[in-house]
Write a protein that holds these residues in place. Structure first.
Motif, PDB file in Angstrom:
ATOM      1  N   PHE A  44     -15.573 -10.923   5.738  1.00 56.28           N
ATOM      2  CA  PHE A  44     -16.570 -11.196   4.719  1.00 56.28           C
ATOM      3  C   PHE A  44     -16.865 -12.695   4.729  1.00 56.28           C
ATOM      4  O   PHE A  44     -16.006 -13.512   5.060  1.00 56.28           O
ATOM      5  N   LYS A  45     -18.092 -13.053   4.315  1.00 62.19           N
ATOM      6  CA  LYS A  45     -18.455 -14.442   4.050  1.00 62.19           C
ATOM      7  C   LYS A  45     -18.220 -14.676   2.564  1.00 62.19           C
ATOM      8  O   LYS A  45     -18.687 -13.896   1.730  1.00 62.19           O
ATOM      9  N   LEU A  46     -17.509 -15.743   2.239  1.00 60.75           N
ATOM     10  CA  LEU A  46     -17.226 -16.068   0.843  1.00 60.75           C
ATOM     11  C   LEU A  46     -17.767 -17.453   0.511  1.00 60.75           C
ATOM     12  O   LEU A  46     -17.744 -18.353   1.352  1.00 60.75           O
ATOM     13  N   LYS A  47     -18.225 -17.620  -0.729  1.00 59.93           N
ATOM     14  CA  LYS A  47     -18.491 -18.944  -1.288  1.00 59.93           C
ATOM     15  C   LYS A  47     -17.517 -19.080  -2.451  1.00 59.93           C
ATOM     16  O   LYS A  47     -17.452 -18.208  -3.327  1.00 59.93           O
ATOM     17  N   GLY A  55     -16.301 -28.933  -5.192  1.00 63.52           N
ATOM     18  CA  GLY A  55     -17.525 -28.150  -5.181  1.00 63.52           C
ATOM     19  C   GLY A  55     -17.359 -26.782  -4.544  1.00 63.52           C
ATOM     20  O   GLY A  55     -16.253 -26.262  -4.406  1.00 63.52           O
ATOM     21  N   ILE A  56     -18.480 -26.197  -4.157  1.00 64.02           N
ATOM     22  CA  ILE A  56     -18.490 -24.865  -3.557  1.00 64.02           C
ATOM     23  C   ILE A  56     -18.382 -25.011  -2.048  1.00 64.02           C
ATOM     24  O   ILE A  56     -19.114 -25.787  -1.439  1.00 64.02           O
ATOM     25  N   ARG A  57     -17.446 -24.260  -1.479  1.00 62.92           N
ATOM     26  CA  ARG A  57     -17.215 -24.279  -0.031  1.00 62.92           C
ATOM     27  C   ARG A  57     -17.295 -22.859   0.510  1.00 62.92           C
ATOM     28  O   ARG A  57     -17.015 -21.891  -0.186  1.00 62.92           O
ATOM     29  N   LYS A  58     -17.635 -22.753   1.803  1.00 61.00           N
ATOM     30  CA  LYS A  58     -17.771 -21.455   2.464  1.00 61.00           C
ATOM     31  C   LYS A  58     -16.507 -21.124   3.253  1.00 61.00           C
ATOM     32  O   LYS A  58     -15.848 -22.022   3.774  1.00 61.00           O
ATOM     33  N   SER A  59     -16.216 -19.818   3.338  1.00 55.36           N
ATOM     34  CA  SER A  59     -15.072 -19.354   4.112  1.00 55.36           C
ATOM     35  C   SER A  59     -15.376 -17.985   4.692  1.00 55.36           C
ATOM     36  O   SER A  59     -16.092 -17.192   4.102  1.00 55.36           O
ATOM     37  N   GLN A  87     -16.490 -23.316  13.233  1.00 59.22           N
ATOM     38  CA  GLN A  87     -17.649 -22.478  13.530  1.00 59.22           C
ATOM     39  C   GLN A  87     -17.169 -21.090  13.924  1.00 59.22           C
ATOM     40  O   GLN A  87     -16.400 -20.931  14.854  1.00 59.22           O
ATOM     41  N   ILE A  88     -17.615 -20.078  13.184  1.00 58.05           N
ATOM     42  CA  ILE A  88     -17.278 -18.692  13.484  1.00 58.05           C
ATOM     43  C   ILE A  88     -18.598 -17.973  13.710  1.00 58.05           C
ATOM     44  O   ILE A  88     -19.295 -17.621  12.759  1.00 58.05           O
ATOM     45  N   GLY A  89     -18.959 -17.815  14.976  1.00 57.00           N
ATOM     46  CA  GLY A  89     -20.281 -17.295  15.292  1.00 57.00           C
ATOM     47  C   GLY A  89     -21.322 -18.281  14.789  1.00 57.00           C
ATOM     48  O   GLY A  89     -21.246 -19.474  15.059  1.00 57.00           O
ATOM     49  N   LYS A  90     -22.281 -17.775  14.007  1.00 54.92           N
ATOM     50  CA  LYS A  90     -23.319 -18.649  13.437  1.00 54.92           C
ATOM     51  C   LYS A  90     -22.936 -19.170  12.055  1.00 54.92           C
ATOM     52  O   LYS A  90     -23.737 -19.814  11.387  1.00 54.92           O
ATOM     53  N   TYR A  91     -21.707 -18.886  11.608  1.00 58.19           N
ATOM     54  CA  TYR A  91     -21.265 -19.237  10.259  1.00 58.19           C
ATOM     55  C   TYR A  91     -20.264 -20.388  10.327  1.00 58.19           C
ATOM     56  O   TYR A  91     -19.314 -20.351  11.121  1.00 58.19           O
ATOM     57  N   LEU A  92     -20.448 -21.400   9.488  1.00 61.55           N
ATOM     58  CA  LEU A  92     -19.523 -22.525   9.434  1.00 61.55           C
ATOM     59  C   LEU A  92     -18.552 -22.316   8.273  1.00 61.55           C
ATOM     60  O   LEU A  92     -18.939 -22.384   7.109  1.00 61.55           O
TER      61      LEU A  92
END
Length: 123
Positions: A44-47, A55-59, A87-92
């Motif tokens: 899953f992509k998480l914010k 702040g808000i970070r992506k995982s 970098q995981i595919g197109k997701y940082l």
């Protein structure tokens, strides 16, 4: 019972307390969760909101075996916030969300048992 390398491994080599403090583990609240169908392994992509300072970070989190998207938003989780982005595919992925493997190898999120302020640091 299925045994896996996470539970069968001996303890890691000793580290100093200063080494431990270099790893910045914080609590944040998941504010957004969405599928990540492009990931090589199901994820899953998480914010995650770590409060006003971080702040808000992506995982990206490989937790699809034990969690549904609808139960993730609002859940507090622990994450390493000072690793370089990956970098995981197109997701940082900007933080490493922490978890433990259960008896089947599925990831169970690491979180406090009572609410704490977002951005609180593990010590």
């Amino acid at each position: 019972m299925h045994l896996n390398h996470e539970t069968d491994a001996p303890a890691a080599d000793p580290v100093t307390f200063e080494d431990f403090l270099r790893v910045d583990i914080r609590i944040g609240t998941i504010v957004e969760a969405e599928p990540f169908p492009e990931a090589r392994k199901p994820a899953f992509k998480l914010k995650i909101d770590f409060g006003p300072t971080i702040g808000i970070r992506k995982s990206s989190a490989q937790i699809v075996d034990r969690y549904a998207l609808v139960e993730l938003v609002g859940r507090q989780v622990a994450a390493v916030v000072n690793f370089p982005p990956r970098q995981i595919g197109k997701y940082l992925s900007e933080v490493l969300t922490l978890g433990f493997a259960d008896e089947t190898g599925a990831v169970i999120l690491f979180a406090p048992d009572k609410p704490v302020p977002n951005g609180s640091r593990l010590f």
